[in-house]
Scaffold this motif. Structure first.
Motif, PDB file in Angstrom:
ATOM      1  N   ASP A  87      -3.017   3.625   7.121  1.00 43.88           N
ATOM      2  CA  ASP A  87      -4.037   4.354   7.884  1.00 43.88           C
ATOM      3  C   ASP A  87      -4.179   3.626   9.222  1.00 43.88           C
ATOM      4  O   ASP A  87      -5.109   2.836   9.444  1.00 43.88           O
ATOM      5  CB  ASP A  87      -5.359   4.354   7.116  1.00 43.88           C
ATOM      6  CG  ASP A  87      -6.352   5.333   7.735  1.00 43.88           C
ATOM      7  OD1 ASP A  87      -6.031   5.896   8.796  1.00 43.88           O
ATOM      8  OD2 ASP A  87      -7.433   5.509   7.156  1.00 43.88           O
ATOM      9  N   ASP A 141       3.996   8.890  13.754  1.00 47.89           N
ATOM     10  CA  ASP A 141       2.786   8.410  13.085  1.00 47.89           C
ATOM     11  C   ASP A 141       2.401   7.001  13.528  1.00 47.89           C
ATOM     12  O   ASP A 141       1.233   6.606  13.408  1.00 47.89           O
ATOM     13  CB  ASP A 141       2.985   8.415  11.563  1.00 47.89           C
ATOM     14  CG  ASP A 141       3.249   9.819  11.026  1.00 47.89           C
ATOM     15  OD1 ASP A 141       2.886  10.789  11.734  1.00 47.89           O
ATOM     16  OD2 ASP A 141       3.825   9.932   9.923  1.00 47.89           O
ATOM     17  N   THR A 200       0.852  -1.191   0.000  1.00 50.82           N
ATOM     18  CA  THR A 200       0.000   0.000   0.000  1.00 50.82           C
ATOM     19  C   THR A 200       0.885   1.237   0.000  1.00 50.82           C
ATOM     20  O   THR A 200       2.028   1.199   0.470  1.00 50.82           O
ATOM     21  CB  THR A 200      -0.933   0.015   1.237  1.00 50.82           C
ATOM     22  OG1 THR A 200      -1.750   1.173   1.189  1.00 50.82           O
ATOM     23  CG2 THR A 200      -0.130   0.021   2.527  1.00 50.82           C
ATOM     24  N   GLU A 201       0.361   2.303  -0.537  1.00 53.89           N
ATOM     25  CA  GLU A 201       1.149   3.532  -0.616  1.00 53.89           C
ATOM     26  C   GLU A 201       1.236   4.235   0.728  1.00 53.89           C
ATOM     27  O   GLU A 201       2.212   4.916   1.027  1.00 53.89           O
ATOM     28  CB  GLU A 201       0.530   4.482  -1.656  1.00 53.89           C
ATOM     29  CG  GLU A 201       0.606   3.975  -3.080  1.00 53.89           C
ATOM     30  CD  GLU A 201       2.046   3.802  -3.556  1.00 53.89           C
ATOM     31  OE1 GLU A 201       2.896   4.643  -3.189  1.00 53.89           O
ATOM     32  OE2 GLU A 201       2.318   2.820  -4.266  1.00 53.89           O
ATOM     33  N   LYS A 202       0.197   4.057   1.555  1.00 53.54           N
ATOM     34  CA  LYS A 202       0.152   4.767   2.829  1.00 53.54           C
ATOM     35  C   LYS A 202      -0.607   3.937   3.842  1.00 53.54           C
ATOM     36  O   LYS A 202      -1.566   3.242   3.508  1.00 53.54           O
ATOM     37  CB  LYS A 202      -0.525   6.128   2.646  1.00 53.54           C
ATOM     38  CG  LYS A 202      -0.497   7.012   3.878  1.00 53.54           C
ATOM     39  CD  LYS A 202      -1.161   8.346   3.591  1.00 53.54           C
ATOM     40  CE  LYS A 202      -1.144   9.234   4.843  1.00 53.54           C
ATOM     41  NZ  LYS A 202      -1.808  10.533   4.604  1.00 53.54           N
ATOM     42  N   SER A 238       8.992  10.085  10.582  1.00 51.80           N
ATOM     43  CA  SER A 238       7.601   9.622  10.693  1.00 51.80           C
ATOM     44  C   SER A 238       7.328   8.722  11.891  1.00 51.80           C
ATOM     45  O   SER A 238       6.255   8.123  11.977  1.00 51.80           O
ATOM     46  CB  SER A 238       7.218   8.860   9.416  1.00 51.80           C
ATOM     47  OG  SER A 238       8.081   7.749   9.223  1.00 51.80           O
ATOM     48  N   GLU A 259      13.851   8.088   7.213  1.00 47.22           N
ATOM     49  CA  GLU A 259      12.386   8.089   7.160  1.00 47.22           C
ATOM     50  C   GLU A 259      11.789   7.800   8.535  1.00 47.22           C
ATOM     51  O   GLU A 259      10.757   8.362   8.898  1.00 47.22           O
ATOM     52  CB  GLU A 259      11.913   7.038   6.155  1.00 47.22           C
ATOM     53  CG  GLU A 259      12.197   7.418   4.708  1.00 47.22           C
ATOM     54  CD  GLU A 259      11.934   6.274   3.750  1.00 47.22           C
ATOM     55  OE1 GLU A 259      11.773   6.527   2.542  1.00 47.22           O
ATOM     56  OE2 GLU A 259      11.892   5.114   4.202  1.00 47.22           O
TER      57      GLU A 259
END
Length: 305
Positions: free
Chosen positions: A16, A39, A12-14, A36, A32
């Motif tokens: 959730d 998150d 998946t690109e992102k 992040s 990275e």
């Protein structure tokens, strides 16, 4: 790169994380991760210095489980290790890797694995299995090589194998340490102190612990075998040296009386009656030949020749 754990890993690109209930796998570089890490809501402040990693281990935190991997290169075990870190909780796992090793392993999992009951525990099990997937074959190859070296030593056909045996022993030592660290890691996962894993799925970690334990035992056995081969070569070397010394002793023993005769009659005293005798020379030659023959027969019976 980001993946959801379904019947297969789905890219998946992102992620959730707040809304999607499916467990995830994330592969980030150290840069990275620094950008992040908030998150992922794992409640940790883990600053990663991949160059400072020296072992494979896991540490239990309040809201997460973190750790590092130091994986020997199976093509060059004594060379530099591949190093990366990870952090996980009940939602998923994040790998921090600058080498590309994790992406390669995940690529193998995607191409070969499909799960009836997908879970984070099963993914971690398959990931760990990929790390050691070739080890049984590598250890069997080393076993055969040591067997060949031993046979050649006993047949007297082997040169000096010390350097190669020493290299094998060093590689086996590195692998043994690696397995000990993997055992500690898998036992920490099986302990499930923070209840991140479903209890029925911790059996995967138990299975991995058993496999690593067998590999560790095999490695320890092969290392002992390599030490025995080193001792065998040294003993064969001692036998050869003893044979050479025995041969030199026999030669010295044969020529000692001949040397005495030569020295005795080489003194050239004026009144040595044998010097005037015409048969003296043939007699001395005959006595010398008899001494040599008797000595050879004696040493042959004693099995010194």
């Amino acid at each position: 790169m980001f993946y959801y754990i379904k019947t297969k890993l789905e890219k998946t690109e992102k992620l959730d994380i707040g809304k999607n209930q499916e467990q995830f796998v994330a592969v980030l570089t150290s840069a990275e991760w620094l950008e992040s890490r908030e998150d992922f809501d794992m409640g940790i402040e883990m600053d990663i210095d991949l160059d400072s990693i020296h072992s494979t281990k896991a540490e239990v935190n309040y809201d997460s489980l973190t750790g590092t991997f130091s994986v020997p290169d199976r093509e060059d075990i004594s060379g530099p290790d591949t190093k990366f870190a990870f952090a996980l909780d009940e939602k998923g796992i994040v790998f921090i890797d600058d080498s590309g090793f994790v992406n390669k392993v995940i690529g193998n999992i995607i191409s070969t694995k499909k799960w009836v009951f997908p879970s984070l525990e099963r993914f971690i099990y398959d990931f760990l299995e990929q790390i050691v997937s070739r080890d049984q074959t590598i250890l069997e190859r080393l076993d055969k090589e040591l067997d060949t070296i031993e046979s050649n030593i006993l047949a007297g056909e082997e040169g000096d194998p010390s350097q190669r045996v020493s290299r094998i022993r060093s590689d086996l030592r590195d692998m043994r340490v690696h397995y000990e660290q993997l055992l500690d890691l898998s036992q920490e996962l099986e302990e499930n102190e923070n209840d991140f894993f479903h209890k029925e799925n911790t059996r995967y970690f138990h299975l991995f612990t058993q496999r690593i334990s067998r590999l560790h035992d095999l490695t320890a056995s092969l290392r002992e075998y390599s030490i025995q081969i080193r001792d065998l070569y040294q003993s064969q070397l001692d036998v050869r040296q003893n044979r050479i010394m025995a041969l030199l002793t026999v030669i010295t023993s044969i020529f000692m009386p001949l040397t005495l005769i030569a020295g005795w009659y080489g003194m050239n005293f004026k009144y040595m009656p044998e010097l005037e005798c015409k048969a003296a020379y043939p007699i001395v030659i005959s006595v010398s030949v008899i001494i040599v023959i008797v000595s050879l027969i004696f040493f042959k019976k004693k099995k010194w020749l």
